[in-house]
Write an enzyme that holds these catalytic residues in place. Structure first.
Site, PDB file in Angstrom:
ATOM      1  N   LYS A 254       2.797  -1.466   1.999  1.00  0.00           N
ATOM      2  CA  LYS A 254       1.935  -1.624   0.627  1.00  0.00           C
ATOM      3  C   LYS A 254       2.352  -0.751  -0.558  1.00  0.00           C
ATOM      4  O   LYS A 254       3.225   0.365  -0.242  1.00  0.00           O
ATOM      5  CB  LYS A 254       0.533  -0.665   1.206  1.00  0.00           C
ATOM      6  CG  LYS A 254      -0.313  -0.438   0.102  1.00  0.00           C
ATOM      7  CD  LYS A 254      -1.552   0.378   0.858  1.00  0.00           C
ATOM      8  CE  LYS A 254      -2.848   0.393  -0.140  1.00  0.00           C
ATOM      9  NZ  LYS A 254      -4.057   1.007   0.594  1.00  0.00           N
TER      10      LYS A 254
ATOM     11  N   ASN B  87       2.560   2.002   5.018  1.00  0.00           N
ATOM     12  CA  ASN B  87       1.209   1.413   5.397  1.00  0.00           C
ATOM     13  C   ASN B  87       1.707  -0.086   5.400  1.00  0.00           C
ATOM     14  O   ASN B  87       1.874  -0.546   4.367  1.00  0.00           O
ATOM     15  CB  ASN B  87       0.424   1.872   4.092  1.00  0.00           C
ATOM     16  CG  ASN B  87      -0.957   1.156   4.560  1.00  0.00           C
ATOM     17  OD1 ASN B  87      -1.185   0.247   5.441  1.00  0.00           O
ATOM     18  ND2 ASN B  87      -2.123   1.757   3.669  1.00  0.00           N
TER      19      ASN B  87
ATOM     20  N   GLU C 191      -6.425  -3.653   7.005  1.00  0.00           N
ATOM     21  CA  GLU C 191      -5.251  -2.775   6.846  1.00  0.00           C
ATOM     22  C   GLU C 191      -5.413  -1.808   8.127  1.00  0.00           C
ATOM     23  O   GLU C 191      -6.546  -1.461   8.452  1.00  0.00           O
ATOM     24  CB  GLU C 191      -5.552  -2.075   5.651  1.00  0.00           C
ATOM     25  CG  GLU C 191      -4.971  -0.796   5.190  1.00  0.00           C
ATOM     26  CD  GLU C 191      -5.241   0.017   3.815  1.00  0.00           C
ATOM     27  OE1 GLU C 191      -6.673  -0.191   3.777  1.00  0.00           O
ATOM     28  OE2 GLU C 191      -4.470   0.368   3.172  1.00  0.00           O
TER      29      GLU C 191
ATOM     30  N   ASN D  59      -9.404  -1.339   3.443  1.00  0.00           N
ATOM     31  CA  ASN D  59     -10.311  -0.333   3.744  1.00  0.00           C
ATOM     32  C   ASN D  59     -10.701   0.275   2.537  1.00  0.00           C
ATOM     33  O   ASN D  59     -10.189   0.865   1.976  1.00  0.00           O
ATOM     34  CB  ASN D  59      -9.636   0.758   4.557  1.00  0.00           C
ATOM     35  CG  ASN D  59      -9.306   0.617   5.953  1.00  0.00           C
ATOM     36  OD1 ASN D  59     -10.134   0.923   6.802  1.00  0.00           O
ATOM     37  ND2 ASN D  59      -7.985   0.169   6.235  1.00  0.00           N
TER      38      ASN D  59
ATOM     39  N   GLU E  50      -3.348   8.757   1.241  1.00  0.00           N
ATOM     40  CA  GLU E  50      -2.109   7.635   1.311  1.00  0.00           C
ATOM     41  C   GLU E  50      -1.028   8.157   0.681  1.00  0.00           C
ATOM     42  O   GLU E  50       0.130   8.024   1.338  1.00  0.00           O
ATOM     43  CB  GLU E  50      -2.641   6.408   0.953  1.00  0.00           C
ATOM     44  CG  GLU E  50      -3.680   5.798   1.742  1.00  0.00           C
ATOM     45  CD  GLU E  50      -3.771   4.347   1.437  1.00  0.00           C
ATOM     46  OE1 GLU E  50      -2.946   3.525   1.479  1.00  0.00           O
ATOM     47  OE2 GLU E  50      -5.016   3.689   0.932  1.00  0.00           O
TER      48      GLU E  50
ATOM     49  N   CYS F 176      -4.690  -4.050   0.761  1.00  0.00           N
ATOM     50  CA  CYS F 176      -6.040  -3.359  -0.085  1.00  0.00           C
ATOM     51  C   CYS F 176      -5.873  -3.018  -1.481  1.00  0.00           C
ATOM     52  O   CYS F 176      -6.190  -3.970  -2.113  1.00  0.00           O
ATOM     53  CB  CYS F 176      -6.416  -1.976   0.794  1.00  0.00           C
ATOM     54  SG  CYS F 176      -8.045  -1.281   0.410  1.00  0.00           S
TER      55      CYS F 176
END
Ligand code: CDT
Length: 343
Positions: free
Chosen positions: A127, A109, A47, A218, A147, A193
């Site tokens: 994501k 992302n 990622e 991550n 995020e 992730c």
């Protein structure tokens, strides 16, 4: 029907906030070349591979901007074009994550699947399960995961796709063969992730017959404000982080009868932010068949046979025969928990 191919996870070690982008790119290209030299046909990268994992920092708009790739075609982005050109010249497919700022200014992302056979990106995933908080913690010692502040939730859904050119003699669309299940080009799904912790992500792909799930991540070894037990020390938290990472990959690969390849951004960033390794390849019975040894730059390779996915898909997890959708309504109609009333 045997459908063998060689796949790899490219684990990427420490990248600091001030790491030189050109040097980082060369590390990624070295990993690509190492994977190719070992015969890998597909390599999965982490990622937000091209930079440090910046959602841990509180950033001004100007500082934030430098972490994003702009526009709709990452392969033409000046910062990273050489990476995709190298994949093309090595004739190796790549799945890689990055921070995307679209031409209309929306931040995601994201990861893409670059097909060397096609010479272009053939699938993009954004994501969906963004973890962390929208605003920084008041406690200045807490580790943030912003995020929800820096990205919009992905808007492309979980779309599986076929990756051409990886297995020989793949069955083509114009076949007269009535039963195409388990034949043809590999069926691939991508997630990023935190998505891997949610069975919904996997089942959405499982329902499309997925054979290979690709996931870059991550994962902090220690972030007590965000997950784990509040009283854990760093060592205990790290053990738990590895355990849960492995647990979700093994279980969901098993429950959807697919292989999975996961690739970590690992190591100690800026001397204080630890990220777990554990990049791995898991088979459709839930066994980890290859795994990174450390937390540095490392390529994990395995030969897999997509034919092995069939057994689970036709027995225990034959969805068409065994799922009971008339009882699953709340899974897609309700977000949070509604407990039964007190007696
Ligand atoms: N990047 C990412 O999604 N990480 C989350 C942990 C966030 S909370 C510390 C993960 O699921 O690994």
């Amino acid at each position: 029907m045997s459908r063998k191919l060689k796949v790899a996870a490219a684990q990427v070690g420490t990248i600091h906030a001030n790491s030189d982008r050109a040097e980082t790119l060369q590390r990624l290209i070295t990993l690509l070349k190492t994977a190719a030299s070992q015969g890998a046909q597909l390599v999965v990268f982490p990622e937000t591979t091209f930079t440090t994992f910046f959602p841990r920092y509180v950033l001004s708009p100007t500082e934030l901007d430098k972490y994003f790739e702009k526009g709709d075609d990452i392969t033409q982005s000046e910062n990273v074009k050489q990476f995709f050109d190298t994949a093309q010249s090595l004739h190796i497919d790549v799945c890689i994550g990055y921070a995307e700022l679209t031409s209309t200014g929306d931040p995601y992302n994201t990861c893409v699947y670059y097909s060397a056979t096609q010479g272009k990106v053939i699938s993009k995933y954004r994501k969906i399960h963004l973890p962390g908080t929208s605003e920084p913690f008041d406690d200045p010692t807490a580790i943030n995961q912003l995020e929800k502040k820096y990205f919009k939730p992905g808007n492309l859904g979980f779309n599986a796709f076929r990756a051409p050119g990886l297995v020989p003699a793949a069955l083509k669309k114009d076949t007269t063969e009535p039963n195409t299940a388990g034949k043809g080009d590999p069926i691939v799904g991508m997630m990023i992730c935190n998505d891997r912790r949610w069975p919904e992500s996997w089942r959405a792909y499982g329902l499309q017959g997925v054979e290979l799930v690709l996931c870059g991540y991550n994962t902090p070894n220690f972030a007590p404000d965000l997950y784990g037990e509040p009283d854990m020390d760093v060592q205990a938290a790290e053990r738990e982080a590895y355990f849960h990472h492995k647990l979700v990959l093994e279980y969901n690969s098993y429950a959807n009868s697919c292989y999975s390849i996961s690739a970590a951004r690992a190591g100690l960033d800026d001397g204080k932010y630890g990220l777990i390794g554990g990049s791995s390849i898991v088979d459709p019975n839930g066994h980890t068949i290859a795994e990174a040894a450390g937390t540095g730059d490392e390529v994990v390779v395995a030969e897999i046979d997509l034919g092995v996915c069939r057994y689970g898909k036709e027995t225990m997890f034959d969805f068409g025969r065994h799922r009971r959708i008339e009882t699953y309504g709340m899974i897609s109609s309700q977000t949070g928990v509604i407990e039964p009333p007190l007696l």
